[in-house]
Design a protein around this motif. Structure first.
Motif, PDB file in Angstrom:
ATOM      1  N   ASN A   1      48.211  62.662  24.705  1.00 36.99           N
ATOM      2  CA  ASN A   1      47.046  63.228  23.872  1.00 36.99           C
ATOM      3  C   ASN A   1      46.587  62.150  22.822  1.00 36.99           C
ATOM      4  OD1 ASN A   1      49.401  63.505  22.524  1.00 36.99           O
ATOM      5  ND2 ASN A   1      48.795  65.475  21.730  1.00 36.99           N
TER       6      ASN A   1
ATOM      7  N   THR B   1      47.922  62.057  35.158  1.00 37.52           N
ATOM      8  CA  THR B   1      47.315  63.261  35.526  1.00 37.52           C
ATOM      9  C   THR B   1      47.115  64.003  34.160  1.00 37.52           C
ATOM     10  OG1 THR B   1      48.268  63.840  37.617  1.00 37.52           O
ATOM     11  CG2 THR B   1      47.483  65.680  36.539  1.00 37.52           C
ATOM     12  N   ALA B   2      47.936  63.913  33.255  1.00 40.61           N
ATOM     13  CA  ALA B   2      47.771  64.664  31.722  1.00 40.61           C
ATOM     14  C   ALA B   2      46.844  63.716  31.094  1.00 40.61           C
ATOM     15  CB  ALA B   2      49.292  64.451  31.160  1.00 40.61           C
TER      16      ALA B   2
ATOM     17  N   PHE C   1      44.125  62.136  32.350  1.00 42.69           N
ATOM     18  CA  PHE C   1      42.981  62.613  32.887  1.00 42.69           C
ATOM     19  C   PHE C   1      42.412  64.038  32.507  1.00 42.69           C
ATOM     20  CE2 PHE C   1      43.953  59.294  36.435  1.00 42.69           C
ATOM     21  CZ  PHE C   1      43.521  58.327  35.764  1.00 42.69           C
ATOM     22  N   ARG C   2      43.449  64.884  32.401  1.00 42.63           N
ATOM     23  CA  ARG C   2      43.079  66.378  32.275  1.00 42.63           C
ATOM     24  C   ARG C   2      42.836  66.556  30.860  1.00 42.63           C
ATOM     25  NH1 ARG C   2      47.847  69.453  34.411  1.00 42.63           N
ATOM     26  NH2 ARG C   2      46.748  68.937  36.565  1.00 42.63           N
ATOM     27  N   GLU C   3      43.510  65.867  29.803  1.00 43.53           N
ATOM     28  CA  GLU C   3      43.206  66.205  28.455  1.00 43.53           C
ATOM     29  C   GLU C   3      42.193  65.498  27.598  1.00 43.53           C
ATOM     30  OE1 GLU C   3      47.310  66.238  26.721  1.00 43.53           O
ATOM     31  OE2 GLU C   3      48.231  67.303  28.482  1.00 43.53           O
TER      32      GLU C   3
ATOM     33  N   ASP D   1      38.652  62.777  27.735  1.00 42.88           N
ATOM     34  CA  ASP D   1      37.295  62.490  28.245  1.00 42.88           C
ATOM     35  C   ASP D   1      37.219  61.114  28.667  1.00 42.88           C
ATOM     36  OD1 ASP D   1      34.571  62.318  29.179  1.00 42.88           O
ATOM     37  OD2 ASP D   1      33.978  62.222  27.244  1.00 42.88           O
TER      38      ASP D   1
ATOM     39  N   SER E   1      44.367  66.439  38.724  1.00 50.48           N
ATOM     40  CA  SER E   1      43.736  66.677  37.382  1.00 50.48           C
ATOM     41  C   SER E   1      42.190  67.397  37.663  1.00 50.48           C
ATOM     42  CB  SER E   1      43.252  65.365  36.307  1.00 50.48           C
ATOM     43  OG  SER E   1      42.452  64.553  37.195  1.00 50.48           O
ATOM     44  N   GLY E   2      41.840  67.124  38.721  1.00 49.56           N
ATOM     45  CA  GLY E   2      40.440  67.729  39.135  1.00 49.56           C
ATOM     46  C   GLY E   2      39.299  66.950  38.572  1.00 49.56           C
ATOM     47  N   ARG E   3      39.392  66.038  38.216  1.00 50.51           N
ATOM     48  CA  ARG E   3      38.381  65.343  37.315  1.00 50.51           C
ATOM     49  C   ARG E   3      37.742  64.131  38.161  1.00 50.51           C
ATOM     50  NH1 ARG E   3      38.568  65.523  31.782  1.00 50.51           N
ATOM     51  NH2 ARG E   3      39.643  67.538  31.219  1.00 50.51           N
TER      52      ARG E   3
END
Length: 234
Positions: free
Chosen positions: A130, A180-181, A183-185, A187, A215-217
């Motif tokens: 983050n 993954t974290a 990409f997910r958290e 932009d 991540s689904g991104r």
């Protein structure tokens, strides 16, 4: 009162200090080479430290604990030295690096080449998922040997990107979890993967692919392969 708290598995903890660096409240400290929750009233239970841990040593549990004391956290932050780190290791402190343009000379004309690194740390295992510099970033995920093989690495690849490095052959960690974290958290605008031509380096590329899927991104990805003699192959 019962509330959600972090739990640190000492057996899994490798003492890297990444969780302590990621804990904005200063609830975690390194003692005896291991991470420990030293102030329960400083832990807000949000788990910013979870994605920072490379070994999965941190989890959540619901148990009796004192209430989160935000006022005490703010007071402690104000009192602390500007460069004091809860982890006790300056190497894991996340920071952005701002560089001034040299107006007095041509830095490329016989002088030392300027570093283009924009943040610290750079090891995938140590970065906090983050960290503020990730938001809106163009990401470089590079096998660490590439910077030694390709002579103009800073100008060609690091400039304008947030840099993450690692070795999929030697590091005993699954990069996909941390990526993954990230990409997910955040932009993330684009991902550039730079790998060597050797087969084991394919692990870096696969980790990025798996992380994007998890991540689904949908993020544009470019893969660059460097030969052992320092040439760009693709």
């Amino acid at each position: 009162m019962k509330r959600k708290m972090i739990k640190i598995d000492k057996e899994k903890c490798n003492g890297c200090g990444a969780c302590a660096a990621a804990c904005h409240e200063g609830a975690i400290a390194m003692t005896g080479g291991k991470a420990r929750l030293v102030r329960e009233d400083y832990c807000d239970g949000l788990g910013d430290c979870l994605p920072a841990c490379p070994t999965g040593a941190i989890s959540f549990e619901v148990r009796e604990a004192p209430a989160y004391d935000r006022a005490a956290v703010l007071a402690a932050k104000k009192k602390a030295e500007p460069d004091a780190l809860p982890c006790g290791c300056p190497g894991t402190q996340g920071r952005a690096i701002r560089r001034e343009q040299c107006a007095c000379c041509d830095c490329a004309g016989g002088r030392e080449a300027e570093s283009r690194l924009s943040q610290w740390p750079v090891q995938i295992r140590l970065v906090a998922g983050n960290a503020p510099y990730f938001d809106g970033a163009n990401l470089l995920v590079a096998a660490d040997c590439t910077a030694y093989a390709f002579g103009n690495f800073h100008e060609k690849f690091i400039q304008g990107r947030v840099t993450l490095i690692g070795c999929p052959k030697l590091d005993d960690v699954d990069y996909a979890e941390k990526l993954t974290a990230i990409f997910r958290e955040n932009d993330i605008r684009s991902v550039t993967v730079v790998r060597m031509e050797v087969p084991c380096c394919g692990g870096m590329e696969k980790a990025v692919t798996r992380a994007l899927q998890a991540s689904g991104r949908q993020i544009p990805v470019q893969v660059v392969t460097i030969s052992v003699n320092g040439k760009i192959l693709s």
